[in-house]
Scaffold this active site. Structure first.
Site, short mmCIF file in Angstrom:
data_model
loop_
_atom_site.label_atom_id
_atom_site.label_comp_id
_atom_site.label_asym_id
_atom_site.label_seq_id
_atom_site.Cartn_x
_atom_site.Cartn_y
_atom_site.Cartn_z
N LEU A 1 37.22 -94.81 -4.97
CA LEU A 1 36.18 -94.10 -4.24
C LEU A 1 35.83 -92.80 -4.96
O LEU A 1 36.71 -92.06 -5.38
CB LEU A 1 36.71 -93.80 -2.83
CG LEU A 1 35.72 -93.32 -1.78
CD1 LEU A 1 34.67 -94.36 -1.50
CD2 LEU A 1 36.49 -92.98 -0.50
N HIS B 1 21.89 -55.79 -7.39
CA HIS B 1 22.12 -55.25 -8.73
C HIS B 1 23.53 -54.69 -8.81
O HIS B 1 24.00 -54.04 -7.88
CB HIS B 1 21.11 -54.12 -9.01
CG HIS B 1 21.35 -53.41 -10.30
ND1 HIS B 1 20.94 -53.93 -11.50
CD2 HIS B 1 21.95 -52.22 -10.57
CE1 HIS B 1 21.26 -53.09 -12.47
NE2 HIS B 1 21.89 -52.05 -11.93
#
Length: 455
Positions: free
Chosen positions: A38, A432
């Site tokens: 899987l 920033h």
């Protein structure tokens, strides 16, 4: 014995298990048939283990660069057994989590090789699973080229994940995503690397500006490449390989990695015998992922187009909702974010400049260089963010290259998919100092009010 389900999914990779999980959430009885493990290629032989290798490569580069940042570090070498253990640990934890999701969803997981025994019936070892709706999700496998036999010192990406030592030198045939990612890993691990690419540029499906920047970065890193060059043969010797090019040149190496893409897994599964149309092995679908047979769908790498795990997830969710009658919007390849995890990273979504010109005629573009970005300065990376917009219209393409730029592709995808104008993006404040603000700065400049860039 025959068992009946609302939905039977053949293949338990990204597209298959996403279909199964969403269909189960929507109240359907689901059988998920998988011959291996899987999670498929992505979890066990693709996205996840290769990114674990790339993370180890990043740590190796950081160890070498410590003194440039006032940190006393040294690089002593690569322990491939340790790297493999780290890689396997990541895969194992995700695998256990995925098994838990499938079990909790009430999905019947059927181990074994499935083959169509009728238009909506799959035979697995003599037991038959009949569906109201059948979903084909058998994925893809590594390709090679005519005259290039895999074996010995000529390997695919599957083999490259299980190497027990770092090769001294490697020739990589193919300069697209798989090729440049492994080139980046092996160079960081200390190998000499040469890429052979038949097309004029590395990563040829990306915007040409991205390819040019990557080539500059690879030259600086000492990764050699030959573009516009085809190989003509590979000869294995006792202690290496000799790669011949069509121009007469030869390149000796320890290993050859064949990285020329992946092909669909559709042969021998009863598709054509049951009326499902194929094109060079790919299952042919319409925009709603319906095949030529009613109530049969195909998802993921089996459908021609971008070969990305998250495309498979999107296909799977779409088909489950389509079967449930929810009428979801189709999945369009150009709206899907794409990432190449080499160093520097490449991240893009939407149309390239040339594609946009074909569609709209004239377009507007802007490149914001990362040299003006504080965080990028700290990371020591160069590159840029490139925006492509329809004239006086929305942003239709975002193309980025630089360290860690994969983490910025989420906002880029929103910009393209929500058809944002540059001014729409520019008015939102970007933190920033972050690399994320490079997207904001590019939008500011494209909307005519640059801040940390020349007008």
């Amino acid at each position: 014995m025959t068992r009946d389900f609302d939905v039977v999914v053949l293949g338990g990779g990204s597209g298959g298990y996403a279909t199964a999980l969403r269909a189960a959430q929507l109240g359907r009885s689901v059988a998920l048939i998988e011959r291996d493990r899987l999670g498929g290629t992505c979890l066990h032989r693709g996205c996840v283990p290769t990114k674990a290798l790339l993370h180890a490569a990043e740590l190796a580069d950081a160890a070498r660069a410590g003194s440039a940042h006032g940190v006393r570090t040294s690089f002593e070498g690569i322990d491939m057994a340790g790297v493999t253990a780290f890689q396997d640990g990541v895969v194992a934890r995700l695998y256990r989590g995925l098994q838990g999701l499938v079990q909790a969803g009430g999905i019947t997981l059927v181990p074994g090789e499935g083959k169509l025994a009728g238009p909506t019936t799959v035979d697995v070892g003599g037991e038959r699973y009949t569906a109201t709706d059948l979903v084909l999700a058998t994925g893809s496998t590594a390709r090679t080229l005519p005259g290039l036999e895999i074996g010995g010192r000529v390997i695919t990406s599957d083999d490259a994940l299980r190497l027990t030592e770092v090769p001294a030198s490697v020739v990589i045939i193919g300069g697209s995503v798989i090729g440049v990612e492994f080139a980046s890993v092996w160079r960081s691990f200390g190998a000499e690397v040469t890429i052979i690419e038949a097309l004029p540029s590395l990563v040829p499906l990306e915007d040409p500006a991205i390819g040019r920047q990557l080539q500059r970065a690879f030259r600086k890193r000492g990764i050699a490449f030959r573009t516009g060059t085809r190989f003509s043969g590979v000869k294995q010797t006792g202690d290496g390989v000799l790669v011949s090019l069509e121009n007469g040149d030869t390149i000796p190496a320890d290993l050859v990695l064949v990285a020329v893409g992946r092909g669909p897994v559709s042969a021998g599964l009863g598709y054509e015998e049951n009326g499902i149309e194929l094109d060079r092995g790919w299952v042919v679908t319409d925009e709603r992922l319906r095949t030529s047979v009613p109530h049969v769908y195909a998802v993921g790498d089996l459908v021609a187009g971008l070969q990305l795990a998250h495309r498979g997830f999107a296909h799977g969710i779409f088909v489950a909702e389509e079967i449930a009658g929810l009428n979801p919007p189709p999945v369009e390849d150009h709206t899907i974010p794409r990432v190449t995890y080499c160093e520097p990273e490449i991240a893009s979504v939407g149309l390239t400049e040339s594609q946009a010109r074909e569609r709209f005629g004239e377009v507007e573009t802007l490149e914001y260089g990362l040299t003006g970005n504080g965080k990028s300065q700290m990371l020591g990376t160069s590159g840029f963010v490139k925006l492509v917009r329809e004239p006086d219209g929305p942003i239709v393409g975002v193309h980025m290259i630089g360290a860690r730029m994969s983490e910025q592709v989420g906002e880029a995808a929103l910009m393209v998919n929500w058809e944002a104008l540059p001014g729409d993006v520019a008015r939102f404040v970007h933190a920033h100092p972050t690399q994320n603000e490079a997207l904001g700065e590019a939008a500011l400049a494209l909307s005519g009010k640059p801040l940390h860039a020349h007008g």
